[in-house]
Design an enzyme around this catalytic site. Structure first.
Site, mmCIF file in Angstrom:
data_model
loop_
_atom_site.group_PDB
_atom_site.id
_atom_site.type_symbol
_atom_site.label_atom_id
_atom_site.label_comp_id
_atom_site.label_asym_id
_atom_site.label_seq_id
_atom_site.Cartn_x
_atom_site.Cartn_y
_atom_site.Cartn_z
ATOM 1 N N LYS A 104 67.311 84.728 -17.398
ATOM 2 C CA LYS A 104 67.662 86.035 -16.830
ATOM 3 C C LYS A 104 68.370 86.876 -17.893
ATOM 4 C CE LYS A 104 70.019 87.939 -12.715
ATOM 5 N NZ LYS A 104 70.772 87.594 -11.483
ATOM 6 N N SER A 133 68.907 89.527 -7.226
ATOM 7 C CA SER A 133 68.664 90.238 -8.463
ATOM 8 C C SER A 133 67.878 89.437 -9.501
ATOM 9 C CB SER A 133 70.000 90.664 -9.070
ATOM 10 O OG SER A 133 70.764 89.529 -9.430
ATOM 11 N N SER A 180 71.520 85.908 -5.276
ATOM 12 C CA SER A 180 70.528 86.370 -6.254
ATOM 13 C C SER A 180 69.647 85.301 -6.864
ATOM 14 C CB SER A 180 71.211 87.138 -7.379
ATOM 15 O OG SER A 180 71.439 88.455 -6.960
HETATM 16 N N1 GLN Z 1 72.136 91.263 -3.484
HETATM 17 C C1 GLN Z 1 73.544 91.053 -3.677
HETATM 18 C C2 GLN Z 1 74.136 92.255 -4.324
HETATM 19 O O1 GLN Z 1 73.459 93.211 -4.423
HETATM 20 C C3 GLN Z 1 73.755 89.822 -4.477
HETATM 21 C C4 GLN Z 1 73.559 90.016 -5.918
HETATM 22 C C5 GLN Z 1 73.732 88.767 -6.718
HETATM 23 O O2 GLN Z 1 73.817 87.663 -6.189
HETATM 24 N N2 GLN Z 1 73.871 88.972 -8.006
HETATM 25 O O3 GLN Z 1 75.245 92.292 -4.744
#
Ligand code: GLN
Length: 451
Positions: free
Chosen positions: A56, A131, A155
């Site tokens: 990532k 994400s 995410s």
């Molecule tokens: N979707 C969640 C957010 O927008 C989690 C993001 C993540 O785990 N990095 O913060």
């Protein structure tokens, strides 16, 4: 694509062929958009020899341009390896290919990346989740053996569910955050995204362990995961979460529960507090920490500086490169920490966070594992969630896990009527990853047999 387990037995010549093959396939399937290098029309970024693992774009790999898919970090070349990368290199794995993500890991669809979209491998009108959408999509599409993601509120697990792969978030403190660009420091963890449960355990074994470079790393014993046969578990099923989910998800999960019972595992039925509480708490804690963490991106130290007529204007022009969602969170986080509102929002959220952790502790005094859906729906269409609050609701079943700091895994348990993958989540108590992986393996076998 061959499994990680198999790849670890190959010679370096054979691995070279595999990398060539991944490069070719990635170029052929450019429109998937899972790898960032694809947008550049070059070979995938490579570092070291060994089994290729996709990374990532928020995990530092020495010599790579690491941007968190943000304009503000364009041109930043990492001078060091994250601890997880060092551990991989020492275990015969090598970083291969940078993966697309929501800007600074804020989002649930990978739509906020500066590089453009990543498609869901099962349906190109749908998002891959986020994400870590790029990481999950390349594994799901057969363009990577395995990948690393990061999970602050879901995410790793949510995109894994949307792309039909396995995604695991370790206990907070289990895997070093040194070299992971911080979004919300008390919630972030790096974890594996793989084709099956055993590969997830293999990669987890390599990543986990105390690190003196990370002050939040836990100095606890780190036994390698082993799979045992025939153990029977007590599993707490969260009825109110399952009832709220879409019909197809509900059905797939109830089918698995029925099989678990048949195999002699004990199922107990429980409820967790309204998941709206988790969402409210998370978006106060995460934005507060993000507003502080992201203040370091001011054009002085990292990435792309835009010069203004004086220092203040330079800050302003540079920070204007943040995308909308990131700006929204910096503002929200600054607000909840401001002197007049700190008690009303931040302190209140910390108290509710405590209640959430207590709820999990209570569940684990009665059960070995907790079972829930990963998401209330399967992958949604691009552009379908225009209101940011609506997007926030796609994490309702995953963010409580981060707030409590417990480990969890998402694994595929079927498809819905539109042929989109359905994920199921298992949660274990702090530092009990062994039970987590063993439970997941049992579920994986059940799903295989049902097919
Ligand atoms: N979707 C969640 C957010 O927008 C989690 C993001 C993540 O785990 N990095 O913060």
């Amino acid at each position: 694509m061959i499994t990680l387990k198999k790849a670890l037995t190959l010679s370096s010549e054979e691995l070279k062929e595999i990398k060539k093959d991944i490069n070719n396939k990635a170029k052929e399937n450019k429109k998937l958009g899972g790898y960032i290098e694809q947008f550049l029309d070059t070979d995938l970024a490579e570092s070291g020899e060994g089994v290729p693992v996709a990374i990532k774009d928020n995990i530092n790999v020495k010599g790579w341009e690491i941007t968190c898919s943000s304009k503000i970090l364009r041109g930043y070349v990492s001078p060091y390896n994250a601890t997880v990368i060092e551990k991989m290199l020492n275990s015969g794995l090598s970083p291969f290919g940078r993966c697309n993500m929501d800007e600074f890991a804020m989002g649930s669809s990978t739509e906020t990346s500066q590089y453009g979209k990543t498609l869901n491998p099962y349906n190109s009108n749908c998002v891959p989740g986020g994400s870590s959408g790029g990481s999950a999509a390349v594994v799901g599409a057969g363009l990577a053996i395995a990948a690393l993601g990061s999970d602050t509120g879901g995410s790793i697990r949510q995109p894994a569910a949307f792309c039909g792969v396995v995604g695991m978030k370790p206990t907070y403190g289990r895997v070093s955050r040194y070299g992971l660009t911080a979004f919300s420091s008390s919630l972030d963890q790096i974890g594996p995204i793989t084709q099956n449960v055993e590969d997830a355990a293999i990669l987890y074994n390599i990543l986990a362990g105390f690190d003196k470079n990370d002050s939040t790393s836990a100095p606890v014993e780190n036994k390698k995961i082993e799979f045992y046969t025939n153990k029977k578990f007590k599993i707490a099923v969260i009825d109110n979460y399952i009832d709220e989910a879409d019909e197809d998800i509900k059905k797939a999960i109830l089918d698995v529960i029925k099989e678990l019972e048949k195999e002699g595992h004990t199922i107990i039925h429980k409820n967790l507090m309204n998941s709206k509480m988790d969402v409210a708490t998370y978006y106060i804690v995460a934005t507060a920490e993000a507003s502080s963490n992201l203040s370091r991106f001011d054009g002085m130290r990292y990435g792309n500086r835009i010069e203004g007529k004086d220092l203040k204007e330079t800050y302003k022009l540079t920070r204007t490169q943040f995308g909308e969602e990131v700006k929204r969170r910096i503002m929200l986080g600054t607000f909840v920490l401001s002197s007049g509102y700190y008690d009303a929002y931040y302190i209140k959220a910390m108290k509710v966070r405590h209640l959430i952790k207590n709820e999990f502790d209570k569940l684990f005094s009665e059960a070995d594992l907790v079972l829930t859906p990963v998401t209330p729906t399967t992958a949604f269409e691009f552009g379908s969630k225009k209101d940011p609050l609506e997007m926030y609701l796609s994490d309702i079943y995953t963010i409580g896990v981060n707030l409590a700091g417990v480990p969890a895994i998402s694994l595929p348990v079927g498809k819905d009527g539109k042929n989109l993958p359905i994920g199921m989540q298992l949660i274990a108590k702090h530092f009990d990853e062994e039970t987590l992986f063993n439970g997941a393996k049992i579920v994986e076998n059940i799903v295989k047999e049902e097919k």
